[in-house]
Design a protein around this motif. Structure first.
Motif, PDB file in Angstrom:
ATOM      1  N   SER A 102       0.864  -1.175   0.000  1.00 60.06           N
ATOM      2  CA  SER A 102       0.000   0.000   0.000  1.00 60.06           C
ATOM      3  C   SER A 102       0.902   1.227   0.000  1.00 60.06           C
ATOM      4  O   SER A 102       1.970   1.210   0.611  1.00 60.06           O
ATOM      5  N   GLN A 131      -8.360  -9.732  13.164  1.00 66.98           N
ATOM      6  CA  GLN A 131      -8.202  -9.732  11.716  1.00 66.98           C
ATOM      7  C   GLN A 131      -7.291 -10.895  11.311  1.00 66.98           C
ATOM      8  O   GLN A 131      -6.420 -10.772  10.474  1.00 66.98           O
ATOM      9  N   TYR A 136      -5.448  -7.887   5.620  1.00 64.12           N
ATOM     10  CA  TYR A 136      -5.850  -6.477   5.739  1.00 64.12           C
ATOM     11  C   TYR A 136      -4.854  -5.632   4.943  1.00 64.12           C
ATOM     12  O   TYR A 136      -3.642  -5.774   5.100  1.00 64.12           O
ATOM     13  N   ILE A 137      -5.367  -4.775   4.077  1.00 65.33           N
ATOM     14  CA  ILE A 137      -4.520  -3.895   3.264  1.00 65.33           C
ATOM     15  C   ILE A 137      -4.625  -2.484   3.842  1.00 65.33           C
ATOM     16  O   ILE A 137      -5.658  -1.821   3.706  1.00 65.33           O
ATOM     17  N   SER A 398     -10.688   7.442  10.404  1.00 60.48           N
ATOM     18  CA  SER A 398     -10.904   5.992  10.410  1.00 60.48           C
ATOM     19  C   SER A 398     -12.205   5.641   9.693  1.00 60.48           C
ATOM     20  O   SER A 398     -12.267   4.670   8.929  1.00 60.48           O
ATOM     21  N   ARG A 401     -11.683   5.872   6.048  1.00 62.57           N
ATOM     22  CA  ARG A 401     -10.987   4.677   5.584  1.00 62.57           C
ATOM     23  C   ARG A 401     -11.964   3.510   5.415  1.00 62.57           C
ATOM     24  O   ARG A 401     -11.945   2.801   4.402  1.00 62.57           O
ATOM     25  N   GLU A 402     -12.858   3.314   6.413  1.00 68.13           N
ATOM     26  CA  GLU A 402     -13.822   2.212   6.331  1.00 68.13           C
ATOM     27  C   GLU A 402     -14.787   2.424   5.165  1.00 68.13           C
ATOM     28  O   GLU A 402     -15.102   1.471   4.426  1.00 68.13           O
ATOM     29  N   ARG A 404     -14.141   4.096   2.505  1.00 70.38           N
ATOM     30  CA  ARG A 404     -13.356   3.900   1.278  1.00 70.38           C
ATOM     31  C   ARG A 404     -13.264   2.415   0.938  1.00 70.38           C
ATOM     32  O   ARG A 404     -13.409   2.022  -0.233  1.00 70.38           O
ATOM     33  N   GLU A 405     -12.993   1.591   1.944  1.00 71.36           N
ATOM     34  CA  GLU A 405     -12.923   0.147   1.703  1.00 71.36           C
ATOM     35  C   GLU A 405     -14.258  -0.379   1.194  1.00 71.36           C
ATOM     36  O   GLU A 405     -14.301  -1.197   0.266  1.00 71.36           O
ATOM     37  N   ARG A 406     -15.348   0.091   1.793  1.00 68.99           N
ATOM     38  CA  ARG A 406     -16.669  -0.332   1.347  1.00 68.99           C
ATOM     39  C   ARG A 406     -16.938   0.140  -0.080  1.00 68.99           C
ATOM     40  O   ARG A 406     -17.488  -0.596  -0.913  1.00 68.99           O
ATOM     41  N   LEU A 408     -14.739   0.742  -2.461  1.00 68.13           N
ATOM     42  CA  LEU A 408     -13.943  -0.031  -3.411  1.00 68.13           C
ATOM     43  C   LEU A 408     -14.515  -1.436  -3.596  1.00 68.13           C
ATOM     44  O   LEU A 408     -14.481  -1.985  -4.703  1.00 68.13           O
ATOM     45  N   ALA A 409     -15.033  -2.025  -2.509  1.00 69.59           N
ATOM     46  CA  ALA A 409     -15.668  -3.339  -2.638  1.00 69.59           C
ATOM     47  C   ALA A 409     -16.902  -3.250  -3.533  1.00 69.59           C
ATOM     48  O   ALA A 409     -17.151  -4.131  -4.373  1.00 69.59           O
TER      49      ALA A 409
END
Length: 653
Positions: A102, A131, A136-137, A398, A401-402, A404-406, A408-409
């Motif tokens: 990353s 985790q 985890y990335i 934070s 970030r969460e 963002r992960e959602r 991208l998924a």
């Protein structure tokens, strides 16, 4: 008409579905649901701080030992010193500014577990996050856990699969940048004891102490899109080993929990983070302002403190009641040819509240002027903007970030759903897509042409400024210097040298204004314009007493670069006339604006002049012409012996 590639057409349709109100959503309900969820995510993070770019620090964080097996468990834990009621625990990745899996994150383990306990052996821990089942990335953003008042003394981070730079690398390890533990709004993990199952101690970059030094790569908790104040700076000293102090009067006695220092970073020194932050210092509290019986909160007088970069630095306070807090620099920061002490902000916390906010500040000395002020040390601002609550800022980072992960998924799911919609819509939209492609090409061409015209216009304006201002001044400097060399008379030489000095000062100010305009982007804030006016006044009229004020002016107002350019040129020409001809002792500049109109008044108490006299015609005409290019007007009020007032008003649109 040229043929259209089907693959290119599908790509164009994908872009069109986003840009034209999700046209393809009509053909696939799953795609509509994904887009709705992505829109909701965008709304949720609106106003959240952006993910930081990361700061490279000398004291990076914690580094485990190098192990041969990546599946070896390795842990590090923080002893808070006592059982405490915790609000949240925050873990920040280490950052080296390199490209790993990353961007910027270094050594963060792909699998890990975070626990708390009152037992140092963690025989019966409470698990906050596990985790261990999937990789985890990480990115340069905190991992924030709301604990909800859980009482614990120890925090442990266990890497259940270590980091490897490549799959074939036989070296396995893990790294962390910082661990924070918030209790009633303060970070009680700062400077606590750290232990580990194994550790690599290569000071200053990697040590166990770095994990809780309060410094990470995230930067300052600043609210976006706001303008700040620089803070406070001491007077300059010729030696680094000169003591300088600054203190705040809290107004009453409080039971203190934390002193938090915010480094200064004025825009004049963009590459020098922690401007003026002392290499060695101490923090003391006292009930009396004379500090005859102080309590020492922190003392680094015998060792250099890590360079904090742009980051708040917390210092927990023992069980102390005090009214005054003093920071004394015992080894100053080296500027260029001298040494100074500076801070962007000083906060003091009691029961989770900053009791130093807007409280009076005193100091051994200060720099003075309009940039560095004592009151700016407790006004809630640093030069980057308005300070946010640190814990809230970390939480929102934070959450971003969460989200963002959602997002991208969902983007991965969207690709397959989009393919289905494109297949269904291909026949119906082929004509529309062709038109859209052509329209986008034409729009791009027009945008490029418009941009080229704007760039050419900017180049021509800058060329005129360089020719008119700098060319004229440099030509005059050349002639005056030649005259000084030819004329043997010492008095004439001195007069020429003084004139050369004046012209070179004006040339430097012209270059400063042009460089300032070149650095600005978009539509700069009018507060930045006022700061540029202030700097021009300090440079061109340095012998005059000055009063530069704004009133009833919204902080968010902005204007085009050309507007800033014309106003600065009007101001500079007016100030030049005052400095050269007015024989004034006092200058007052008043700027105010609303959402539509900008108003500027420049007054001096000089000898004045007759505005109708022919000798002044061209100069006044030039000023009025600059005002008219902005759709505004400029007027003069002056009589011999009664000073001069210049009034300028122009629309902001």
């Amino acid at each position: 008409m040229p043929s259209i590639c089907p693959i290119a057409l599908c790509s164009s349709l994908a872009l069109l579905s986003v840009a034209q109100g999700n046209l393809l959503n009509f053909f696939n309900s799953e795609l509509r649901a994904i887009q709705t969820e992505q829109d909701r995510i965008v709304q949720c993070v609106d106003g959240f701080p952006q993910i930081p770019q990361g700061q490279i620090l000398d004291h990076t964080g914690f580094h485990s030992a190098i192990l041969p097996d990546p599946n070896t468990n390795s842990w590090v834990q923080v002893d808070l010193g006592r059982e405490a009621e915790l609000d949240a625990i925050v873990v920040v990745p280490a950052y080296l500014g390199t490209q790993q899996r990353s961007p910027g994150v270094y050594g963060f383990p792909p699998r890990f577990r975070i626990e708390v306990s009152n037992d140092p052996a963690f025989s019966s821990p409470t698990t906050l996050l596990d985790q261990s089942a999937s990789d985890y990335i990480p990115i340069i953003a905190p991992i924030y856990f709301s604990v909800g008042g859980l009482r614990s003394r120890y925090i442990r981070f266990t890497a259940t699969r270590l980091h490897q730079n490549t799959k074939d690398d036989l070296r396995a390890f893990f790294c962390l940048g910082e661990v924070l533990a918030f209790s009633h709004g303060t970070n009680i993990a700062a400077h606590c004891t750290v232990s580990a199952s194994n550790a690599k101690e290569t000071a200053p970059t990697w040590t166990t102490r770095n994990l809780v030094d309060g410094i990470s790569a995230l930067g300052l908790p600043v609210r976006p899109n706001t303008s700040g104040t620089h803070g406070w700076r001491s007077g300059a000293a010729s030696s680094a080993d000169t003591n300088k102090w600054v203190q705040v009067d809290l107004g009453a006695e409080y039971r203190l929990q934390e002193v938090r220092l915010f480094p200064a970073h004025p825009p004049d020194f963009p590459e020098r983070r922690a401007f003026g932050f002392p290499l060695r210092f101490k923090i003391e509290t006292d009930i009396q302002a004379d500090f005859n019986s102080p309590t020492v909160v922190f003392d680094s007088s015998n060792a250099d403190f890590p360079v904090p970069g742009d980051h708040p630095i917390p210092f927990p306070v023992p069980d102390v009641t005090a009214r005054f807090v003093r920071v004394t620099a015992t080894h100053l920061w080296e500027r260029t040819n001298d040494f100074v002490f500076a801070l962007g902000e000083l906060a003091v916390y009691s029961d989770g509240k900053n009791v130093a906010f807007h409280q009076p500040v005193s100091s051994l000395d200060e720099a003075g002027g309009s940039i560095w002020k004592r009151e700016a040390l407790t006004d809630g601002y640093v030069s980057q903007g308005e300070l946010m609550d640190w814990q809230t800022w970390l939480l929102q980072l934070s959450q971003r970030r969460e989200f963002r992960e959602r997002f991208l998924a969902l983007e991965k799911q969207k690709s397959s759903a989009l393919a289905v919609a494109q297949s269904r819509a291909f026949s119906a939209l082929i004509a529309a897509a062709s038109i859209a492609v052509v329209a986008s090409v034409i729009a791009a061409w027009r945008a490029r042409e418009r941009q080229n015209r704007e760039l050419q216009s900017l180049r021509e304006r800058i060329a005129r400024d360089l020719h008119d201002d700098l060319g004229s001044h440099l030509g005059s400097i050349r002639l005056m210097s030649e005259l000084a060399m030819r004329v043997p008379n010492a008095t004439a030489n001195q007069d020429s040298i003084q004139e050369i000095h004046r012209l070179s000062t004006e040339a430097a100010e012209s270059m400063h204004s042009i460089v300032w305009l070149m650095r600005e982007r978009g539509k700069p804030s009018l507060l930045r314009l006022v700061e540029a006016i202030r700097q021009s006044a300090d440079s061109l009229c340095h012998d005059l007493t000055k009063e530069i004020v704004t009133s009833d002016a919204p902080k968010t107002a902005s204007a085009s670069l050309d507007f800033h350019r014309q106003v600065i040129l009007i101001v500079r020409e007016s100030l030049h006339n005052i400095a050269k001809h007015a024989h004034a002792t006092h200058l007052r500049i008043h700027a105010t604006w609303d959402t539509r109109t900008f108003h500027l008044t420049i007054e001096d108490n000089g000898r004045g002049f007759d505005p109708n006299a022919q000798s002044h015609g061209n100069g006044l005409h030039n000023l009025r012409h600059r005002a008219s290019t902005l759709g505004g007007q400029l007027t003069f009020q002056s009589k011999p012996g009664q000073g001069t007032t210049v009034e300028f008003e122009a629309p902001l649109s």
